[in-house]
Design an enzyme around this catalytic site. Structure first.
Site, PDB file in Angstrom:
ATOM      1  N   LYS A 225       0.857  -1.186   0.000  1.00  0.00           N
ATOM      2  CA  LYS A 225       0.000   0.000   0.000  1.00  0.00           C
ATOM      3  C   LYS A 225       0.891   1.233   0.000  1.00  0.00           C
ATOM      4  O   LYS A 225       1.691   1.445   0.903  1.00  0.00           O
ATOM      5  CB  LYS A 225      -0.944   0.057   1.201  1.00  0.00           C
ATOM      6  CG  LYS A 225      -1.987   1.177   1.005  1.00  0.00           C
ATOM      7  CD  LYS A 225      -2.697   1.622   2.258  1.00  0.00           C
ATOM      8  CE  LYS A 225      -2.030   2.785   2.961  1.00  0.00           C
ATOM      9  NZ  LYS A 225      -1.956   4.063   2.219  1.00  0.00           N
ATOM     10  N   GLU A 301       9.480   1.034  10.934  1.00  0.00           N
ATOM     11  CA  GLU A 301      10.518   2.063  10.832  1.00  0.00           C
ATOM     12  C   GLU A 301       9.784   3.378  10.988  1.00  0.00           C
ATOM     13  O   GLU A 301       9.052   3.803  10.095  1.00  0.00           O
ATOM     14  CB  GLU A 301      11.230   1.916   9.486  1.00  0.00           C
ATOM     15  CG  GLU A 301      12.589   2.554   9.455  1.00  0.00           C
ATOM     16  CD  GLU A 301      12.502   3.966   8.971  1.00  0.00           C
ATOM     17  OE1 GLU A 301      12.346   4.858   9.835  1.00  0.00           O
ATOM     18  OE2 GLU A 301      12.580   4.187   7.754  1.00  0.00           O
ATOM     19  N   CYS A 335      12.689  10.791   8.152  1.00  0.00           N
ATOM     20  CA  CYS A 335      12.513  10.239   9.489  1.00  0.00           C
ATOM     21  C   CYS A 335      13.792  10.390  10.306  1.00  0.00           C
ATOM     22  O   CYS A 335      13.744  10.483  11.513  1.00  0.00           O
ATOM     23  CB  CYS A 335      12.091   8.791   9.397  1.00  0.00           C
ATOM     24  SG  CYS A 335      13.121   7.867   8.271  1.00  0.00           S
ATOM     25  N   GLU A 432       8.618  15.336  16.390  1.00  0.00           N
ATOM     26  CA  GLU A 432       9.081  15.227  15.013  1.00  0.00           C
ATOM     27  C   GLU A 432       8.276  16.211  14.164  1.00  0.00           C
ATOM     28  O   GLU A 432       7.070  16.053  13.978  1.00  0.00           O
ATOM     29  CB  GLU A 432       8.857  13.792  14.508  1.00  0.00           C
ATOM     30  CG  GLU A 432       9.373  13.598  13.106  1.00  0.00           C
ATOM     31  CD  GLU A 432       9.307  12.143  12.656  1.00  0.00           C
ATOM     32  OE1 GLU A 432       8.271  11.493  12.865  1.00  0.00           O
ATOM     33  OE2 GLU A 432      10.309  11.673  12.074  1.00  0.00           O
TER      34      GLU A 432
END
Lengths: 534, 527
Positions: A225, A301, A335, A432
């Site tokens: 996906k 992750e 990330c 983040e």
């Protein structure tokens, strides 16, 4: 405004029909003069590619969603439509999983020799190399990243990944084991089955390669996906994969949203393995869905708030440039972005001054313009979120050195932003942000910076900038992070494992380690009669 | 065409020598088996030494003849390299290693260049197979469908391995941090035999290239053509000058110069045990270079009572007569359990007559001529020894035709373990069928050889398979198959069959030095 005149990179003959749907951008250039603006934002450059594939890829065929629904994928330069894409949901996931199941249980893929699988992976890499420019254009268009970065970084890494894993396919080794007693023991490393993979929008192609490369090299079949923001490049390369000889059903791609398609994949009872890259928040949901359904193992992750540590002995100019790239690369949408820049007090003032100057020089503009370093953020949601964090930084008392606002008046461009005097408990130092916001913190000694660096729920990566061997060794061992880059950052070779400590995730991708994600280990124990030796 | 012709093709020819994998590879490489007869014998393009990326005459200006074993006529005059030429080649390899790009580029880049090299080999597969066919009488169709594709798969394997050379980080017992670096060993000398000229060229150069070494290759004087051709392709692919050098010539001159050279770091040899000993001695008396040897064998194939006799017969014919018996893992001792012995003997005698001996360029040929006159005469003399020492000649035993080095597939029974035909490596189409009673007896007799290269076991019984495979002192054991070589399966010798392994990651490590790097660490939160 430096550059108003746009010399199109592109031949007009490439202009796709779909572009008609992209409105002409109106609006005058803004008064922003601090940031280098090599590209005018008023007239988006026509990307050199046709959109050919917008449907789901199931069992080797491009098909509409079962519901017939579509969703728009938008151009982050303008917020306008690029294409309508088939919107997969649970029903389509079911179809894709049964195709993958059949391909795994009965198809040729896990049954052919590893050498043959490696040949197909190699041919695929060659085809991607041949079509690199079109693929890069799709990527830049859908995501907003500079076309030059897509061609210069992402595609070469993509190709390298597949060639690397092609080389692993015929070197997947179990062990023979000496057990206590008259037994012969061997471990068979078998493909795990149907892998469900969910990838993010920040590096659509690279994430495709990290997931698909090892899964297919090991002989699995996959339902992938893609992110709803960036469905296009995966469909294009998947087509090439089939041209390279991939049997139908081995790689299925369902475009769509997380809560529908993504959730269906995670809770599917016939998916044997999940692998996800994205936010920590979503990662938690995925792990939960896996736990509630069939206990499929999960590789995650996730997010990060990675420290970039500039020690007192560092060459400040180099450190500034590296810290700048560590944060601003890919519009800050990494990330592992070096999003906490810890600078030793002795070089702090000089560093701030130079970091600010570097941010001011950053070239923001149309991703298809030559020389552009920074394009728009991927969508309005990210754009709004980042601006909110910038406001929070100002409100909490950090010093805004430069930037802080949107760039231009169209699309999702944000000025390269630098904060100094950041405290550890400010939101901009804990969360983040996933945007072009550099937060600079001061430190005094190495034990302090170790403690502060590790005081985060994340543990994805870290950067260390020093010439001192002992400092480098001490920091590399003490930092709780899956990757420590010493005097470098964002080095992403196929052979280097990558993944998180703590809430940055589980498992490792890339390198030999990633193969474990897609293999079952079976110990075969045979009783020996009169063995010659043990 | 002097050779005897037998119409029926043997079933064993339908078996692949190199396992099912290879037949699939063959399908992928678009071999058209029917086009063989239309193939012209290739023009010989390269006959000089290949040094530092150039084809050059030998310093002495001397040449030697390479002979067509079908006709005993000259194919070409080949530059004859000796010590002086080896010096030049080593100098080029040394410069390429010490200063050139090859060991300094990333493994991934080396892998890319090697992949290009493989693609060129694949494009020129027919010509390469034909060079070996004309040079040493290899059956062309077998070269095209087996040896060259297998060589290609090996080279691809090592291209994919070049970026997967992993050292370790170490767990040291004090405040130390340590890791191992696997560094290329340096300049490698490869001395390769004539029985699989192009295959051996890839088996040796593949792992050494992946490791980042530079090399001097000496092909056998019987088969210089394909190595020179491949060196040319390597250059076209972008292998830098000086990385691969090829010195054609003789063992006592060129080969000895490589073995005793003070500036070669490692020598890898495949050939006879006798020559292997000389090479090791030369290494010892010169610079103590590391040596790997893949030498002779007298490999047993042990067939138990519980097998299907027909398939065991086919296995024995394949293991014994493939490549005219000219290969080191030849199953030249066939141990057959007493319960099926008589049936086995009858059937193998009958089926061996189905092996068509003839011109290697003929599509119907299964067995070509022996490589050269010396081999031919040696094989015939062993057949005479067998007869003289009292073994029963079951079938074959004679030369075929009036011209060329053709020999009938030859089977002896009633062979005693101490007869020369049971102890020596004949390197020809001669097998001994030996009766045994018990598993213990079979193991003892199979192991009572100075060699230990390979072994085959034919049985359906799991315990027998496990007991025998662990008991046999040999570097590779094939159970219910034979010659199942694979790029990922290491093989090599026990005892006087040599040391070191070919294939797999093991072969790569022969060309790497291990360096431990150790440094103190302070205040590590863990050890």
């Amino acid at each position: 405004m430096a550059a108003r005149r746009i010399t199109s990179l592109l031949s007009p003959s490439y202009a796709p029909a779909l572009l008609r749907s992209i409105g002409h951008c109106s609006g005058k250039s803004t008064s922003i003069t601090r940031f280098s603006t090599a590209a005018a934002l008023e007239e988006p450059i026509t990307p050199p590619v046709n959109i050919e594939h917008t449907k789901l890829l199931i069992n080797g065929q491009f098909v509409d969603a079962a519901s017939g629904k579509t969703f728009p994928t938008l151009d982050p330069r303008t917020g306008l439509l690029i294409a309508d894409v088939a919107e997969g949901d649970a029903e389509d996931i079911n179809r894709a999983v049964s195709a993958a199941r059949k391909a795994f249980d009965e198809g040729p893929w896990p049954r052919m020799t590893a050498y043959e699988r490696s040949r197909i992976l190699l041919r695929f890499a060659d085809l991607v190399e041949k079509h690199a420019e079109e693929i890069a254009a799709l990527e830049a268009w859908d995501n907003g990243k500079p076309y030059e970065q897509a061609t210069g970084d992402e595609i070469p890494l993509f190709i390298r990944l597949f060639r690397y894993y092609a080389g692993w396919a015929d070197k997947i080794h179990g062990l023979t084991i000496q057990a206590d007693g008259p037994h012969q023991v061997q471990t068979l490393h078998e493909p795990i089955g149907v892998a469900g993979q969910i990838i993010p929008w920040n590096f659509p192609l690279l994430m495709f390669s990290w997931k698909i490369g090892p899964a297919l090299a090991c002989g699995n079949t996959v339902v992938l996906k893609t992110a709803e923001q960036t469905p296009l490049s995966a469909l294009y390369v998947a087509k090439l994969f089939h041209e390279a000889g991939l049997p139908p059903g081995v790689l299925n791609i369902v475009s769509g949203y997380g809560p529908t398609a993504g959730a269906a994949l995670c809770s599917h009872m016939d998916v044997d393995k999940l692998s996800f890259t994205g936010s920590t928040e979503t990662g938690k949901i995925i792990l939960e869905l896996a736990a509630r359904s069939n206990l499929k193992p999960v590789t995650l992750e996730l997010g990060g708030k990675s420290p970039f540590i500039v020690c007192e002995d560092a060459n400040v100019d180099e450190a500034v440039e590296l810290a700048h790239a560590a944060l601003f690369y890919n519009q800050g949408q990494c990330c592992c972005a070096g999003s906490r820049t810890f600078v030793h007090e002795r070089v702090y003032d000089e560093f701030i001054e130079k970091a600010k100057a570097r941010a001011l020089k950053r070239v923001v503009g149309d991703p298809f313009q030559k020389g552009v370093e920074q394009g728009p953020q991927v969508d309005s949601e990210q754009f709004d979120k980042i601006l909110k964090y910038i406001r929070s930084g100002i409100d909490s008392g950090a010093t805004l050195e430069t930037g802080g606002q949107r760039f231009g008046s169209n699309g999702y461009y944000i000025q390269p932003t630098v904060f100094s005097n950041v405290q550890d408990d400010m939101l901009i130092a804990t969360d983040e942000i996933f945007g072009p916001v550099q937060t600079i913190l001061k430190f005094k000694d190495i034990n302090e910076v170790i403690r502060r660096s590790n005081a985060s729920p994340y543990g994805l990566a870290a950067g260390v900038f020093t010439q001192n061997l002992d400092t480098a060794n001490t920091l590399s061992r003490a930092l709780k992070a899956g990757t420590v880059w010493v005097n470098c950052f964002d080095v992403f070779d196929a052979a280097i494992p990558f993944g998180g400590y703590k809430m940055s995730g589980h498992g490792r991708e890339k390198g030999v380690y990633s193969l474990n994600n897609y293999l079952q280990v079976k110990a075969v124990v045979t009783r020996l009669k009169n063995p010659a030796w043990l | 065409m002097p050779a005897k012709r037998i119409a029926s093709r043997l079933t064993y020819n339908e078996h692949t020598y190199l396992s099912l994998t290879i037949s699939k590879i063959m399908a992928e490489t678009h071999i058209n088996g029917n086009s063989i007869s239309s193939l012209k014998i290739p023009k010989i393009k390269f006959t000089k030494l290949f040094i530092n990326g150039e084809f050059v005459d030998s310093v002495s200006g001397r040449t030697f003849e390479t002979i067509d074993p079908r006709t005993e006529e000259k194919i070409a005059d080949i530059a004859e390299g000796d010590g002086v030429d080896v010096d030049l080649a080593v100098k080029a390899a040394r410069v390429a290693f010490d200063h050139g790009p090859w060991p300094r580029m990333s493994g991934s880049e080396r892998g890319r260049i090697m992949m290009k090299f493989v693609d060129l080999v694949e494009e020129n597969l027919e010509e390469i197979a034909a060079l070996d066919a004309i040079d040493v009488g290899k059956v062309l169709s077998q070269g095209k469908t087996r040896e060259v594709p297998f060589g290609i798969s090996v080279l691809r394997y090592y291209a994919g391995a070049a970026d997967k050379i992993h050292g370790k980080t170490l767990k040291l017992s004090s405040q130390l941090q340590g890791y191992t670096l696997y560094e290329p060993i340096g300049v490698v000398g490869h001395i390769i035999p004539w029985n699989f000229p192009v295959g051996m060229f890839f088996f040796k150069t593949g792992p050494a290239l992946a490791a980042g070494c530079t090399m001097v290759v000496k092909p056998a004087e019987q088969s210089p053509l394909s190595a020179l051709y491949c060196a040319h392709l390597a250059k076209l692919a972008g292998v830098p000058d000086g990385v691969i050098n090829v010195i054609t010539g003789y063992g006592p001159t060129a080969g000895a110069a490589i073995s005793s050279h003070m500036d070669i770091d490692c020598v890898s040899f495949t050939g006879s045990t006798e020559v292997g000993r000389l090479i090791m001695q030369a290494a010892a008396t010169s610079n103590l270079k590391s040596v790997s040897l893949e030498l002779g064998g007298k490999s047993p194939l042990i067939i138990f009572d519980d097998v299907d006799v027909d398939s065991a017969v086919n296995l024995a014919l394949m293991g014994g007569f493939a490549n005219k018996g000219e290969y080191c893992v030849c199953s030249s001792r066939i141990f057959v359990q007493e319960g099926i012995y008589d049936e086995f003997v009858t059937k193998i005698a009958r089926n061996s007559k189905g092996i068509t001996v003839g011109d290697p360029f003929e599509p119907s040929t299964i067995q070509g001529p022996q490589a050269d006159k010396a081999q031919y005469e040696k094989v015939l003399s062993y057949i005479e020894h067998g007869k003289r020492q009292g073994a029963t000649l079951l079938s074959g035993g004679k030369p075929c035709g009036e011209k060329g080095y053709y020999i009938e597939p030859t089977i002896f029974t009633n062979v005693k373990d101490d007869m020369l035909i049971a102890t020596d490596e004949i390197f020809g189409p001669v097998i001994c069928v030996i009766k045994f009673k018990t598993i213990e007896e079979a193991i003892a007799r199979a192991n009572s050889s100075t060699y230990g290269l390979a072994a085959g076991i034919a049985t359906k019984d799991l315990n027998i398979a496990n007991i025998v495979s662990r008991s046999i002192r040999a570097g590779i054991v094939w159970i219910n198959c034979y010659l199942a070589f694979d790029a990922d399966a290491p093989y090599g010798g026990y005892k006087m069959s040599g040391f070191g392994r070919e294939f797999g990651m093991d072969a790569l490590y022969k060309y790497l030095q291990v360096k431990s790097v150790v440094t103190p660490i302070h205040n590590s939160p863990w050890l």
